[in-house]
Design an enzyme around this catalytic site. Structure first.
Site, PDB file in Angstrom:
ATOM      1  N   GLY B 216      38.318  21.237 -47.197  1.00 58.18           N
ATOM      2  CA  GLY B 216      39.359  20.406 -47.355  1.00 58.18           C
ATOM      3  C   GLY B 216      39.881  19.560 -46.542  1.00 58.18           C
ATOM      4  N   SER B 217      41.033  19.242 -46.354  1.00 55.57           N
ATOM      5  CA  SER B 217      41.645  18.156 -45.350  1.00 55.57           C
ATOM      6  C   SER B 217      41.337  18.524 -43.972  1.00 55.57           C
ATOM      7  CB  SER B 217      42.914  17.979 -45.812  1.00 55.57           C
ATOM      8  OG  SER B 217      43.075  17.665 -47.022  1.00 55.57           O
TER       9      SER B 217
END
Lengths: 478, 491
Positions: B216-217
């Protein structure tokens, strides 16, 4: 003169004056009794940190057996081979210690309680069987003044032998093999006795027929082919041993029986062709039976891939046994010097740890060193037996002695080879070591007969007629 | 008749000879192989014939041995607080064998190791039973407990390392298992193991080391590092990033969380602060697949496992940044494509940034100590690589500190301490229908460098989707782990 020929017992004819060697035997017997007693003490100290309580009784019992054996030999077979009795005593004594040691195994106690509800030690029974065995040994020496008497019973032996061979078929199989007969509470493994009885029959039969078998033959490609009608008996025996394999699923007895016959036939006829025929027939028969008999197939499979068989057994698939692999691990874990008496884990083998697989305990606890020593002891018995055959003066004695020692050698090879994974495993037991009455009794009888033959062989011949040549051929006297 | 007799004698001799050769083969040539065969029961019997050496955390052992009265085994392994420590210790079970540290250091723990030969010999001569050595780990009991308690009832994992050395400080796993529950040899032990092994909750999966997640981020830190290293970007200069950003070669538009207006043409600092997808997807595309792969590899992705360079010594699952097409590579730049990472790997990313660009090899065994307390082996910190220059690392630090100071990661703030971090919310499942994973990676800094970097992942299954931002779920856990380590430092 006498000191020239002390080592000359391998000559066919020794013209008398051999020392009786009874004192040598006695000295050897002292070792044969002391070594097992030390081993017994060793097991007790290793497993329970104290001398075993039964040590005195056990030592006394073994010494008594050896003493009685010695006295009877001294009195009734004074010229007998001096090594056979000590060797048998030593093996029997060590076997007792091994069985006693496995009786102490908690794992085997547990196993027996799980399966039979209670554990019964085997060592006291084995001591009883050993006494019976020695009694039979004594009886043979007392009653059988000359082994040639046995020749009279050639065809009776054949009948008895065949009956004993066939009988187990009518009893229920034990662990897949029909090798037992049970009368009341007594269980017998007739195969052990059959090897002696059949050897008597073969010796008697071949002594009469050997000329026919040896001379009436045609030469073909360097081999002497026997006549068709002379081929009859060998085919009958071959068929019989195959039938044992098929109906009693007993690989060991079958092999022993056929091998014994081939050895004696070869000695009687001096024809190599019999060996070739024997090998061809046994190879063909074994392959044929292995192609349809599941019990034999399992044994072969366990031999080729013990690990796979072990894993299948661990998964609980019926018909597979972990024993072969467990035995290999026991040998490997023993290494060169072994773990020491009482300190191995050969009881992991579980079933038959103290009978068929007793050699694995030797391998683990006494190591490679101990194994070689044991194999040499067996080798020595065989060697003394064959030497007796060489020294024997009559063909019947020669044949019988070589038959008995050949059977002994084959049995040792088949059992030890099976346990060590050299050949497929068979249902036979190590002579003298393994727990089991039939085996120890029959083998004492075998030793008794060999001692009787060797006594006859080494007994001073009646003084030969004085011959002037005898004096002429004497070498320089010392 | 004597000629055939002599031949028979030779034949019998050959039979005995064959047996002699065979016994030599078994007991000399093959002896070691048979003796050490793991299926040979004697190996297990010997293993548990004496108390096993212990695994030690902060001077206290987290394992033990207890006497059992079995026919085969004299001792059995016990664990103190097994569920807490099982990701570190692994198990040593008489029924099912061993794994992790218990397996890797088995010879040392049993005393069979060659390095304990002297001890063994002395014990043998003096008649004492053989003793095993102890394993001193690098773990921090307080940090481990903070991580484990922080995860609470949620599924997830925490990995914390010391950026300066690579020493692993915490390795927590939820749900976990107690290795004591099947340490014995009974049927019950096997059944307990089978139940744990087959459980849908996968308590035996060591998520911190062995489970890979879409990062993810949090992966944007790697993308930012690649951007800075390329020289095409700087930390505070504006980028040319449209919002929404159309993924290359597709007609799909990528937007930002909450349609944050700050993301348009945002600098790296601002883009990290608000976790702008558009900026980093475009950056990843501009750098290209090869350069992104190279950057990720420097942080530890795509490593060859066989050379042991990743072993802690327990071997983690490989984290990957694969070769891919342009749209996928652009998405990978925000951690939402086929790139996957273990929590340990993401802790390494945070640690490398915190340690001014130097990535240390993570390890969890500090010392092997012989029964006589001699140190037999001491692990020395080892530099794996330098994924970013010291200068760029400091720029990244300041950006990550902005994230915690006034961005998405404010939940990780610790008063009076400099903390840098990055949140992540990784979607997964077909059409993202499963609940996303909440990520948080962070580090704390004191005057003499950073003592701790953490990666937390929470596989949330029972929280509302909107609620799952890494900042909400994962950051508080990371914070308590960092606090636990910092507390220790102060004292």
């Amino acid at each position: 003169m006498s000191n020239l020929t002390t080592t000359g017992s391998n000559t066919t004819v020794s013209s008398g004056g051999l020392p009786s060697r009874r004192n040598t035997e006695l000295a050897m017997l002292v070792f044969a009794v002391l070594i097992p007693i030390f081993a017994y003490a060793n097991v007790g100290l290793a497993m329970n940190d104290r001398l075993p309580s039964g040590m005195l009784g056990y030592g006394f019992g073994l010494a008594l057996l050896a003493g009685v054996g010695h006295l009877v030999v001294r009195r009734y077979a004074p010229y007998a081979d001096p090594l056979l009795l000590p060797l048998a005593t030593l093996l029997n004594g060590l076997g007792l210690v091994l069985i006693w040691r496995l009786d102490q195994s908690e794992r085997l106690h547990q196993r027996a309680e799980d399966i039979f509800g209670a554990f019964t030690p085997d060592a006291p029974k084995q001591l009883l069987y050993s006494s019976i065995g020695l009694a039979l040994f004594v009886a043979i020496l007392l009653l059988l003044k000359d082994h040639r008497v046995l020749q009279r019973y050639t065809y009776i032996s054949m009948a008895v032998g065949l009956v004993l061979l066939v009988l187990p078929v009518f009893f229920k199989p034990v662990n897949g093999a029909r090798i037992w007969i049970s009368v009341g509470s007594v269980n017998l493994q007739p195969g052990e006795f059959v090897k002696i009885i059949i050897a008597v029959f073969f010796a008697g039969y071949l002594m009469v027929k050997r000329d026919a078998l040896a001379l009436a033959s045609r030469r073909f490609m360097g081999l002497y082919l026997p006549r068709g009608r002379d081929l009859g008996p060998i085919l009958v025996i071959w068929g019989l041993s195959l039938m044992i394999l098929v109906f009693e699923t007993d690989l060991g007895t079958s092999l022993l029986f056929f091998g014994l016959f081939v050895i004696m036939l070869y000695v009687a006829t001096e024809r190599t062709s019999w060996i070739v025929f024997g090998l061809l027939l046994s190879a063909g028969g074994a392959t044929a039976v292995a192609s349809f008999e599941p019990h034999v197939q399992q044994r072969v499979q366990a031999w080729l891939d013990p690990m796979a068989t072990y894993l299948k057994s661990k998964q609980g698939i019926p018909g597979y046994s972990e024993q072969a692999m467990q035995a290999l691990w026991a040998f490997g874990s023993g290494g060169v010097l072994g773990t020491g008496w009482g300190q191995g884990n050969s009881d992991l083998i579980g079933f038959a740890a103290n009978s068929d697989f007793i050699l694995a305990t030797v391998g683990e606890e006494m190591g490679l060193t101990g194994m070689m020593a044991f194999l040499m002891l067996y080798g020595l018995i065989v060697e003394r037996g064959v030497r007796t055959a060489l020294a024997a003066r009559d063909p019947f004695g020669k044949l019988l002695a070589v038959g008995l020692s050949g059977a002994f050698a084959l049995q040792v090879f088949v059992v030890a080879g099976g346990v060590m994974g050299l050949i497929p495993l068979t249902g036979m037991t190590m002579p003298f070591l393994a727990s089991g009455g039939s085996s120890v009794i029959a083998n004492w009888a075998l030793i008794g007969i060999l001692i009787r033959i060797s006594d006859t062989a080494r007994r001073p011949a009646p003084a030969p007629a004085p011959s002037p040549d005898a004096e002429m051929t004497q070498v320089v006297r010392p | 008749m004597n000629k055939p007799l002599r031949r028979i004698a030779i034949f019998c001799g050959l039979l005995v000879m064959a047996l002699l050769v065979r016994t030599n083969w078994l007991q000399f040539v093959q002896a070691d192989e048979l003796k050490t065969d793991p299926k040979n029961r004697r190996v297990d019997i010997a293993r548990y014939a004496q108390p096993r050496g212990n695994i030690i955390v902060d001077g206290k052992s987290i394992t033990g041995s207890t006497v059992v009265n079995g026919t085969d085994f004299k001792y059995k392994r016990t664990y103190k607080n097994g569920e807490l420590w099982s990701p570190v210790t692994g198990y040593a079970s008489q029924a099912v064998g061993a794994n992790q540290l218990e397996k890797l250091y088995d010879p040392f723990l049993t005393g069979d190791d060659d390095r304990l030969f002297f001890n063994r010999t002395v014990d043998m001569i003096t008649g004492k039973p053989q003793k095993g050595g102890n394993i001193v780990t690098t773990l921090n009991a307080k940090a481990q407990k903070a991580a484990y308690d922080g995860l609470g009832d949620k599924k997830g994992a925490v990995a914390a390392i010391n950026p300066k050395t690579g020493a692993i400080l915490a390795l927590a796993n939820k749900p976990s298992y107690d290795p004591s529950s099947f340490a014995g040899v009974n049927t019950k032990d096997s059944e307990t193991f089978a139940k744990l092994d087959k459980s849908e909750e996968q308590p035996m999966l060591n998520r911190a080391l062995r489970q890979t997640y879409p990062p993810g981020s949090t992966f944007k830190v790697v993308t930012a590092a690649a951007g800075l290293e390329s020289g095409k970007y700087d930390i505070d200069s504006k980028t040319d990033s449209p919002d929404p950003y159309r993924l290359p070669l597709t007609t799909r538009d990528l937007g930002n969380e909450g349609n944050n207006p700050a993301c348009k043409n945002a600098s790296i600092r601002v883009a990290l602060q608000w976790s702008c997808n558009t900026v980093f997807a475009k950056m990843s595309d501009e750098l290209g697949n090869d350069e992104m792969m190279k950057a990720a590899e420097k942080f530890g992705f795509n490593r060859d496992q066989e050379d042991g360079s990743q072993d802690t010594p327990v071997r983690p699952s490989p984290s990957v940044y694969p070769k891919d097409n342009r749209p996928q590579n652009a998405q990978a730049g925000i951690g939402q494509a086929s790139n996957r990472a273990t929590p340990l790997q993401m802790a390494m990313v945070a640690a490398a940034v915190a340690n001014d660009g130097k990535l240390m090899k993570p390890y969890m065994v500090d010392q092997l100590v012989a029964p006589n307390l001699n140190v037999v082996e001491q692990t020395k910190p080892e530099e794996l690589s330098q994924p970013v220059s010291s200068e760029n690392a400091q720029k990244l630090q300041s950006a990550m500190e902005t994230v915690v100071e006034k961005g998405t990661g404010t939940a990780g703030k610790i008063p009076g301490v400099t903390v840098g971090g990055k949140t992540g919310t990784a979607q997964h499942g077909e059409n993202n229908k499963d609940n996303p994973y909440a990520w948080f990676i962070s580090y704390a800094k004191t005057s003499d460098g950073s003592p701790v970097a953490v990666a937390v992942v929470v596989e949330s299954s029972d929280t509302l989707r909107s609620d799952i931002a890494g900042g909400r779920l994962a950051a508080p856990i990371a914070k308590s782990v960092m606090e636990a380590v910092l507390d220790e430092q102060k004292r």
